[in-house]
Scaffold this active site. Structure first.
Site, PDB file in Angstrom:
ATOM      1  N   ARG A 179      -1.057   2.963  19.243  1.00  0.00           N
ATOM      2  CA  ARG A 179      -0.121   3.133  20.360  1.00  0.00           C
ATOM      3  C   ARG A 179       1.072   2.195  20.222  1.00  0.00           C
ATOM      4  O   ARG A 179       2.186   2.501  20.632  1.00  0.00           O
ATOM      5  CB  ARG A 179      -0.826   2.898  21.703  1.00  0.00           C
ATOM      6  CG  ARG A 179       0.128   2.946  22.906  1.00  0.00           C
ATOM      7  CD  ARG A 179      -0.625   2.982  24.215  1.00  0.00           C
ATOM      8  NE  ARG A 179      -1.505   1.855  24.405  1.00  0.00           N
ATOM      9  CZ  ARG A 179      -1.086   0.643  24.844  1.00  0.00           C
ATOM     10  NH1 ARG A 179       0.198   0.418  25.095  1.00  0.00           N
ATOM     11  NH2 ARG A 179      -1.959  -0.321  25.022  1.00  0.00           N
TER      12      ARG A 179
ATOM     13  N   ASP B 256      21.768  14.084  24.008  1.00  0.00           N
ATOM     14  CA  ASP B 256      20.724  14.918  23.422  1.00  0.00           C
ATOM     15  C   ASP B 256      21.364  15.709  22.280  1.00  0.00           C
ATOM     16  O   ASP B 256      22.171  16.603  22.499  1.00  0.00           O
ATOM     17  CB  ASP B 256      20.154  15.855  24.489  1.00  0.00           C
ATOM     18  CG  ASP B 256      18.965  16.662  23.988  1.00  0.00           C
ATOM     19  OD1 ASP B 256      18.856  16.876  22.771  1.00  0.00           O
ATOM     20  OD2 ASP B 256      18.147  17.101  24.825  1.00  0.00           O
TER      21      ASP B 256
ATOM     22  N   LYS C 291      12.117  20.791  17.340  1.00  0.00           N
ATOM     23  CA  LYS C 291      13.109  21.788  16.951  1.00  0.00           C
ATOM     24  C   LYS C 291      13.568  21.579  15.497  1.00  0.00           C
ATOM     25  O   LYS C 291      12.763  21.708  14.586  1.00  0.00           O
ATOM     26  CB  LYS C 291      14.283  21.744  17.933  1.00  0.00           C
ATOM     27  CG  LYS C 291      13.888  21.697  19.408  1.00  0.00           C
ATOM     28  CD  LYS C 291      12.964  22.811  19.851  1.00  0.00           C
ATOM     29  CE  LYS C 291      12.789  22.921  21.354  1.00  0.00           C
ATOM     30  NZ  LYS C 291      12.209  21.768  22.031  1.00  0.00           N
TER      31      LYS C 291
END
Length: 373
Positions: free
Chosen positions: A39, A164, A189
């Site tokens: 983590r 973005d 993407k």
């Protein structure tokens, strides 16, 4: 045995071993010298983050479990309870849902700025305004922000600019070089590119923000898993080749759609008629990406008939895979907007979004023609 793999192995482990207390102290005194808990960091997620950081020219990056996680991390890097953010009105629907439904619960408020007013932000700024969230290329109408101008406007008002860059990818545009403070991607993407990974990455322009992103990702548990990281790095290696082919195919399809009698409008930055064509040409260095939208008649049955007839563009509400697909913004990404918001943004019944893949373009064009016929 001397093992030297050409490709980074998958470190499919939740925890790393220490030999003694000296190694433990080294971990805390020399950040980055070794790993303790996945983590907090893992060789695979760090490899992905550093690869995108290098592409974007950043000071540091963190990989996350999804694009939404990376948007959250970017916003939290600058905001706390009581702060106010500005957001481009035609932002991805998931981003606006995060702001409206979740960040509002912790006291962060938002004002949406119409695209036409993005370079005149003073009227929207409050004493607690911290940043503007915008997209390089908007979803779904493919509007292109002039990032250098936008960064200048933000910084003149003491705001941070968070961009973005998912639709463009670093191959078309590098927002940090144009003045942005953070750039981010849904790695799901173009970065990964094969529709088999869910991930995100956030890249900071300065080391202080990069350290803050690391802290947020670690404490909120947003870190990407080793396997997903490894797959994303594998996809990233062909990004440059894929984006060129996506762009080539999309431009050819946009030109065809523009001439088709069943099509009412085409939205693609590569078309000279596009309102931001000049900016897109400069920022994209002659490439315009693989995303486009077009309008049919505002008749649900006509849209459904087109979706049933088309063979090479399956209806799949995501984007940027090597295989082409289509999406329906009104019913997916922007369905939670009010009818008034949808109308203002131009998201109508007849709007269809295409994610153009890297298949032979003549086959894609033939399929679209028969489906529109």
């Amino acid at each position: 045995m001397d093992i030297r793999p050409k490709i980074t192995p998958i470190y499919q482990t939740s925890v790393f071993k220490f030999q003694d207390l000296n190694e433990l102290e080294t971990y805390f005194q020399e950040p980055g010298s070794r790993y303790m808990y996945s983590r907090n960091g893992n060789p695979n997620s760090d490899e992905l983050a550093e690869a995108v950081n290098k592409l974007e020219g950043g000071a540091g990056a963190r990989a996350t479990g999804s694009g939404m996680a990376t948007i959250f991390a970017a916003l939290m890097a600058y905001c706390r309870a009581g702060d106010h953010v500005l957001c481009a009105a035609d932002i991805y629907g998931g981003s606006s849902a995060l702001l409206n439904a979740e960040l509002s619960r912790v006291g962060i408020t938002v004002t949406y700025v119409p695209f036409e007013q993005l370079y005149d932000l003073e009227q929207f700024v409050q004493p607690t305004t911290r940043l503007l969230l915008a997209e390089t290329i908007s979803n779904p109408l493919l509007r292109v922000a002039d990032l250098r101008r936008l960064a200048d406007e933000c910084h003149s008002l003491g705001l941070k600019l968070v961009v973005d860059n998912t639709f463009a990818s670093p191959i078309l545009t590098k927002p940090l070089a144009l003045g942005a403070d953070i750039t981010l991607h849904s790695v799901t993407k173009y970065i990964s590119g094969h529709s088999d990974v869910t991930a995100g990455v956030t890249v900071a322009a300065d080391t202080e923000t990069a350290a803050r992103l690391r802290q947020i990702v670690m404490f909120y548990g947003l870190t990407l898993s080793p396997m997903e990281s490894w797959l994303a790095v594998r996809g990233l290696k062909t990004l440059r080749l894929r984006v060129r082919e996506h762009s080539h195919n999309a431009l050819a399809i946009a030109n065809m759609l523009q001439q088709h009698p069943a099509v009412r409008a085409v939205y693609y930055p590569g078309l000279p008629e596009h309102e931001q064509h000049a900016v897109a040409s400069e920022q994209g260095h002659g490439l315009y990406g693989g995303m486009l939208s077009f309008k049919l008649d505002d008749d649900p049955e006509a849209v459904s008939d087109f979706m049933r007839r088309v063979k090479r563009f399956p209806f799949a509400p995501s984007l940027a895979g090597v295989d082409s697909s289509l999406s329906y913004p009104l019913g997916t990404s922007h369905r939670n907007l009010t009818p008034e918001q949808q109308k203002t943004l131009g998201i109508s019944v007849g709007l269809v979004r295409l994610s153009v893949g890297i298949e032979p373009v003549e086959e894609l064009i033939a399929d679209l023609k028969q489906a529109l016929g």
